[in-house]
Each structure stands twice: as C-alpha cells, then as structure tokens.
Write an enzyme that holds these catalytic residues in place. Structure first.
Site, PDB file in Angstrom:
ATOM      1  N   GLU A   1      -5.868  -5.993   2.632  1.00 44.17           N
ATOM      2  CA  GLU A   1      -4.912  -6.594   3.378  1.00 44.17           C
ATOM      3  C   GLU A   1      -4.515  -5.487   4.508  1.00 44.17           C
ATOM      4  OE1 GLU A   1      -2.627  -9.599   0.368  1.00 44.17           O
ATOM      5  OE2 GLU A   1      -2.105  -7.285   0.045  1.00 44.17           O
TER       6      GLU A   1
ATOM      7  N   CYS B   1      -0.185  -1.643   9.780  1.00 41.86           N
ATOM      8  CA  CYS B   1      -0.363  -0.894   8.580  1.00 41.86           C
ATOM      9  C   CYS B   1      -1.646  -1.203   8.006  1.00 41.86           C
ATOM     10  CB  CYS B   1       0.862  -1.244   7.634  1.00 41.86           C
ATOM     11  SG  CYS B   1       0.672  -0.499   5.947  1.00 41.86           S
TER      12      CYS B   1
ATOM     13  N   CYS C   1      -7.470   1.517  -4.877  1.00 41.98           N
ATOM     14  CA  CYS C   1      -7.196   2.744  -4.818  1.00 41.98           C
ATOM     15  C   CYS C   1      -7.256   3.496  -6.083  1.00 41.98           C
ATOM     16  CB  CYS C   1      -5.694   3.177  -4.222  1.00 41.98           C
ATOM     17  SG  CYS C   1      -5.267   4.794  -4.143  1.00 41.98           S
TER      18      CYS C   1
ATOM     19  N   CYS D   1      -0.994   5.503  -8.864  1.00 43.22           N
ATOM     20  CA  CYS D   1       0.413   5.713  -8.926  1.00 43.22           C
ATOM     21  C   CYS D   1       1.215   4.300  -9.545  1.00 43.22           C
ATOM     22  CB  CYS D   1       0.832   5.754  -7.422  1.00 43.22           C
ATOM     23  SG  CYS D   1       0.119   6.978  -6.696  1.00 43.22           S
TER      24      CYS D   1
ATOM     25  N   CYS E   1       2.856   1.422  -7.806  1.00 49.17           N
ATOM     26  CA  CYS E   1       2.152   0.627  -6.750  1.00 49.17           C
ATOM     27  C   CYS E   1       1.331  -0.385  -6.981  1.00 49.17           C
ATOM     28  CB  CYS E   1       1.533   1.990  -5.770  1.00 49.17           C
ATOM     29  SG  CYS E   1       0.504   1.438  -4.540  1.00 49.17           S
TER      30      CYS E   1
ATOM     31  N   GLY F   1      -5.355   2.027  -0.415  1.00 54.98           N
ATOM     32  CA  GLY F   1      -6.280   3.269  -0.416  1.00 54.98           C
ATOM     33  C   GLY F   1      -5.511   4.400  -0.192  1.00 54.98           C
ATOM     34  N   GLU F   2      -6.419   5.751  -0.642  1.00 52.03           N
ATOM     35  CA  GLU F   2      -6.117   6.990   0.020  1.00 52.03           C
ATOM     36  C   GLU F   2      -6.829   7.523   1.063  1.00 52.03           C
ATOM     37  OE1 GLU F   2      -3.584   9.366  -0.422  1.00 52.03           O
ATOM     38  OE2 GLU F   2      -5.024  10.629   0.701  1.00 52.03           O
TER      39      GLU F   2
ATOM     40  N   SER G   1      -1.245   8.840   6.026  1.00 50.67           N
ATOM     41  CA  SER G   1      -0.442   9.126   4.978  1.00 50.67           C
ATOM     42  C   SER G   1      -1.182   9.480   3.467  1.00 50.67           C
ATOM     43  CB  SER G   1       0.142   7.618   4.394  1.00 50.67           C
ATOM     44  OG  SER G   1       1.099   7.760   3.329  1.00 50.67           O
TER      45      SER G   1
ATOM     46  N   SER H   1       3.364  11.491   0.781  1.00 49.27           N
ATOM     47  CA  SER H   1       4.215  10.454  -0.367  1.00 49.27           C
ATOM     48  C   SER H   1       4.553  11.487  -1.460  1.00 49.27           C
ATOM     49  CB  SER H   1       3.264   9.452  -0.879  1.00 49.27           C
ATOM     50  OG  SER H   1       2.826   8.572   0.067  1.00 49.27           O
ATOM     51  N   LEU H   2       5.801  11.794  -1.438  1.00 43.88           N
ATOM     52  CA  LEU H   2       6.343  12.990  -2.285  1.00 43.88           C
ATOM     53  C   LEU H   2       7.043  12.307  -3.597  1.00 43.88           C
ATOM     54  CD1 LEU H   2       6.631  15.980  -2.421  1.00 43.88           C
ATOM     55  CD2 LEU H   2       8.792  15.876  -1.250  1.00 43.88           C
ATOM     56  N   HIS H   3       8.088  11.750  -3.471  1.00 43.55           N
ATOM     57  CA  HIS H   3       8.463  10.736  -4.312  1.00 43.55           C
ATOM     58  C   HIS H   3       9.414  11.457  -5.585  1.00 43.55           C
ATOM     59  CE1 HIS H   3       6.918   7.479  -2.322  1.00 43.55           C
ATOM     60  NE2 HIS H   3       5.464   7.813  -2.831  1.00 43.55           N
TER      61      HIS H   3
ATOM     62  N   ASN I   1      10.032  -1.094  -4.143  1.00 49.71           N
ATOM     63  CA  ASN I   1       9.636  -2.552  -4.268  1.00 49.71           C
ATOM     64  C   ASN I   1       9.336  -2.922  -5.520  1.00 49.71           C
ATOM     65  OD1 ASN I   1      10.335  -3.339  -1.194  1.00 49.71           O
ATOM     66  ND2 ASN I   1       8.706  -1.789  -0.851  1.00 49.71           N
TER      67      ASN I   1
ATOM     68  N   CYS J   1       5.753  -2.003   1.488  1.00 48.05           N
ATOM     69  CA  CYS J   1       5.192  -0.757   0.834  1.00 48.05           C
ATOM     70  C   CYS J   1       4.653  -1.078  -0.506  1.00 48.05           C
ATOM     71  CB  CYS J   1       6.082   0.577   0.728  1.00 48.05           C
ATOM     72  SG  CYS J   1       6.363   1.029   2.545  1.00 48.05           S
TER      73      CYS J   1
HETATM   74  N1  SAH Z   1      -2.469   6.180  -0.602  1.00 53.66           N
HETATM   75  C1  SAH Z   1      -1.401   6.890   0.502  1.00 53.66           C
HETATM   76  C2  SAH Z   1      -1.459   5.673   1.711  1.00 53.66           C
HETATM   77  C3  SAH Z   1      -0.832   4.559   0.968  1.00 53.66           C
HETATM   78  S1  SAH Z   1       0.914   4.298   1.657  1.00 53.66           S
HETATM   79  C4  SAH Z   1      -0.210   7.085   0.092  1.00 53.66           C
HETATM   80  O1  SAH Z   1       0.064   6.931  -0.903  1.00 53.66           O
HETATM   81  O2  SAH Z   1       0.373   7.938   0.636  1.00 53.66           O
HETATM   82  C5  SAH Z   1       1.964   3.562   0.640  1.00 53.66           C
HETATM   83  C6  SAH Z   1       3.238   4.051   0.823  1.00 53.66           C
HETATM   84  O3  SAH Z   1       4.062   2.849   0.101  1.00 53.66           O
HETATM   85  C7  SAH Z   1       3.169   5.329   0.051  1.00 53.66           C
HETATM   86  O4  SAH Z   1       4.200   6.068   0.393  1.00 53.66           O
HETATM   87  C8  SAH Z   1       3.586   4.763  -1.360  1.00 53.66           C
HETATM   88  O5  SAH Z   1       4.250   5.914  -1.961  1.00 53.66           O
HETATM   89  C9  SAH Z   1       4.632   3.830  -1.120  1.00 53.66           C
HETATM   90  N2  SAH Z   1       5.028   2.847  -2.188  1.00 53.66           N
HETATM   91  C10 SAH Z   1       4.012   2.491  -3.053  1.00 53.66           C
HETATM   92  N3  SAH Z   1       4.452   1.686  -4.172  1.00 53.66           N
HETATM   93  C11 SAH Z   1       5.700   1.372  -3.666  1.00 53.66           C
HETATM   94  C12 SAH Z   1       6.718   0.532  -4.244  1.00 53.66           C
HETATM   95  N4  SAH Z   1       6.726  -0.141  -5.127  1.00 53.66           N
HETATM   96  N5  SAH Z   1       8.045   0.644  -3.459  1.00 53.66           N
HETATM   97  C13 SAH Z   1       8.103   1.453  -2.355  1.00 53.66           C
HETATM   98  N6  SAH Z   1       7.223   2.110  -1.845  1.00 53.66           N
HETATM   99  C14 SAH Z   1       5.928   2.212  -2.702  1.00 53.66           C
HETATM  100 FE1  SF4 Z   2      -3.012   4.847  -3.973  1.00 54.76          FE
HETATM  101 FE2  SF4 Z   2      -0.991   5.414  -2.371  1.00 54.76          FE
HETATM  102 FE3  SF4 Z   2      -0.579   3.386  -3.714  1.00 54.76          FE
HETATM  103 FE4  SF4 Z   2      -0.643   5.898  -4.866  1.00 54.76          FE
HETATM  104  S1  SF4 Z   2       0.603   4.833  -3.514  1.00 54.76           S
HETATM  105  S2  SF4 Z   2      -1.888   4.151  -5.735  1.00 54.76           S
HETATM  106  S3  SF4 Z   2      -2.232   6.900  -3.328  1.00 54.76           S
HETATM  107  S4  SF4 Z   2      -2.464   3.587  -2.219  1.00 54.76           S
END
Ligand code: SAH
Ligand code: SF4
Length: 336
Positions: free
Chosen positions: A89, A102, A109, A113, A116, A156-157, A188, A211-213, A287, A326
């Site tokens: 996508e 995007c 991936c 996480c 996600c 993906g990463e 990212s 992506s710290l979180h 989300n 996201c």
């Molecule tokens: N794999 C890379 C690139 C993907 S970016 C990465 O993780 O950085 C996707 C972004 O959306 C990341 O910052 C991820 O942490 C964020 N994300 C993933 N799931 C989400 C969710 N359910 N709600 C809000 N943000 C989310």
């Molecule tokens: Fe992969 Fe990024 Fe989603 Fe984590 S947040 S599963 S690294 S796409």
C-alpha cells in the site's frame, strides 16, 4: 531488472552492451521522468529496434493499481500489486501547497511491533529499488498528483532493506531521474542503531525519523521486540552520533498508548532522555489496527506534559476512515 531499478550509469552500461551510445540513456530518462512516457514505441527520438536490442522492460511499471480509496480528508490510499502477485500500500497526503507520499519499503515487516497492523501480518519480502521508485512514479505520473515530499513510513523497515533503499534514494534524487530533493525525503526506523550510524556518514541530506514510543527499556521491549536487540542506550548513542556528524535535527515518533506509555512519569523520563538534543517530537494518537476511533484525548494530555520542555507537535493521523493512517497498512489477505 526492471527499468525503474536502473540508475543513470547502469542504464548507460545496459545500452552500451547493445552497442547503443550513452546519450540514448539520457533520452530515455527524459521520456520517462520528464514527460511521463513509459511506452518505448512513443519515444520518437529513439531507434526503433532499441526494444529488441536491449530487453528493457521500460513500458511496464513494476506495480499495478488494484484499488484506490479516498478519505474524507483528501488522503488517498492505493493497493498496488507487484509482478509476483504480492501487494503493498502507498498513501498520498495533500496538505496545502505540499503533498506527501507515504511509501512502503518491504512487503510486510518482520519487526512485529504490537500496535502496528503491518507488524502483525509478518514479513514477506524486500522491495527492489524499482518497486520503491515506482510508488512515487505511480502517484506523480500515472495518477497526475504532484509530490513535494516522501516518507518511508508505509509498510516495512527501510533499514532492513538498506541496499535497495539506498539505490532507490539515488534514483529518486538524481536530477536526470525522478529529481526530488533529498531534503524532501525521510527515512523512518524502529531503531536499527548501526544503520543510523551508517546514515550519518552518507553524503545525503535525507531526514531521519525514529519511532521511539517509550522512554524506558522495560516498556519499549514490551511493544517493540527490536528493543531487545538495540536497547535505548545503544539507540540513543547512535542518534547522538548522527546529530553530531550531520548537525541535522532528528524527529521522534511517539504513539500514545493510553495508560501504558503516557502520564507524568513517562513524560519526565522522555524529557530526560531527549533533553538538549537537536530534535522534534511528534505525538501520535494510537490508531486502532483498523477503523477510525483514535485515542486523541490521551495524546493531547501527554502533549501538555511535554510542552515547553521539548519541541513537540500533536500529529493527527490522516486517512483513518480508509485504514490509511499510521500503522494501519496491511496486505492482501485483508482484501481477498
Ligand atoms: N518501520 C518503520 C517505518 C514505518 S513507519 C518505523 O517503524 O519507523 C510507521 C509509523 O507509524 C511508525 O512511527 C509507527 O511506530 C507508527 N505506528 C504504527 N502503528 C501505529 C498505530 N496503531 N497508531 C499510530 N501509529 C502507529
Ligand atoms: Fe514494522 Fe514499523 Fe510497523 Fe514496527 S511500526 S511493525 S517496524 S512497520
């Protein structure tokens, strides 16, 4: 190799193999990237037998649109099928005089996480450079939607498909090819520390988003398995080195998971972690894996706790009504 995976130099070499002079490469690239023409037969200044002599699959973009959806906020999401039948996508986000794509870097991936949707569907394969370049080409030329910025925040990463990703960046930023400025591109990562260090020493001006979180290993490892491999200390050291070498500002993404990584204690730990660092923090409401209800209130509260201590912005996700926000991008099983 598909046409969109060729750098200019590689295309020149490919044509030389067929005893065609170098300048033919520039002519072909002009047709494709300046005029949006991908049909070899329409490239009127090229020799007619070029197709037989080179086996270049130039007329075929390595992806086909299977479905396009439009959100009430103008965001568009395309489901694209690759030549081997896999799906990715890609999202187009217009915002005033900017428009950001995007794009995905892998099919699925492997990082898993927990919050996600992409992570939940597992890893299938890496995208090749042409499949990355092709996503931007699709929006700008096949659909006619001009792009000003692009972020590797789809599926993906990117750092785990680093060779192909770097090659795609080379093609995207080459003025003779796609020609988008590196400052308009963002990579990212979930925190692959050694690649952050590597990026620091590359000549590109591309932006880095992390992506710290969570501000603590204990919390971060629970939602991001990669944290066990590269814990916060190692990750932050790599980022400090990146900033020292490049003098570029880093963006941190922090998705607020209510009653997990918010509250005063986590806010203070985050302030401590990022104190005096050249950075910006995007706070993202969580989300759901699909659908619309975002957790805005918890994110707003968290922003207030950080305000004035860090450079912080509340990022409202775009396109949640079409699962384009996201973390909501998934693969084919959802559509079949
Ligand atoms: N794999 C890379 C690139 C993907 S970016 C990465 O993780 O950085 C996707 C972004 O959306 C990341 O910052 C991820 O942490 C964020 N994300 C993933 N799931 C989400 C969710 N359910 N709600 C809000 N943000 C989310
Ligand atoms: Fe992969 Fe990024 Fe989603 Fe984590 S947040 S599963 S690294 S796409």
């Amino acid at each position: 190799m598909d046409f969109f995976s060729f750098s200019k130099t590689e295309l020149e070499e490919e044509l030389l193999k067929a005893f065609l002079p170098k300048f033919r490469a520039k002519q072909m690239l002009d047709w494709v990237y300046k005029k949006g023409v991908t049909d070899l037969k329409s490239m009127t200044n090229l020799p007619l037998d070029l197709r037989q002599r080179t086996a270049l699959g130039v007329s075929i973009l390595p992806l086909r649109e299977k479905l396009i959806q439009q959100s009430t906020d103008g965001t568009k999401k395309a489901l694209l099928q690759l030549n081997d039948g896999e799906f990715i996508e890609s999202v187009y986000i217009p915002e005033g005089d900017r428009a950001t794509v995007c794009f995905s870097s892998q099919v699925g991936c492997a990082m898993g996480c927990s919050f996600c949707a992409t992570g939940q569907s597992g890893f299938v394969r890496n995208l090749d450079p042409g499949e990355i370049v092709g996503q931007l080409y699709y929006w700008q030329y096949s659909k006619g939607f001009p792009i000003t910025n692009a972020v590797a925040m789809g599926q993906g990463e990117p750092f785990l498909n680093w060779d192909n990703f770097q090659k795609a960046i080379g093609i995207l930023t080459d003025p003779d090819c796609f020609g988008i400025g590196a400052r308009h591109l963002t990579v990212s990562t979930c925190g692959i520390a050694p690649k952050i260090r590597e990026l620091a020493y590359l000549p590109w001006q591309i932006n880095l988003s992390v992506s710290l979180h969570a501000p603590l290993d204990k919390l971060r490892s629970q939602i991001m398995p990669i944290n066990r491999r590269y814990p916060l200390k190692e990750l932050m050291e790599a980022i400090v080195e990146y900033i020292r070498v490049t003098n570029r500002r880093v963006t941190f993404e922090y998705t607020v998971i209510p009653e997990f990584n918010d509250g005063e204690e986590n806010a203070n730990l985050l302030i401590g972690l990022l104190d005096k660092m050249l950075c910006h923090v995007n706070i993202i409401p969580l989300n759901p894996l699909a659908g619309k209800s975002e957790n805005l209130e918890a994110a707003e509260k968290f922003v207030k706790l950080l305000d004035k201590k860090l450079n912080v912005t509340l990022r409202r996700s775009r396109g949640a009504d079409i699962d384009a926000a996201c973390g909501q991008l998934k693969q084919k099983q959802v559509y079949e």
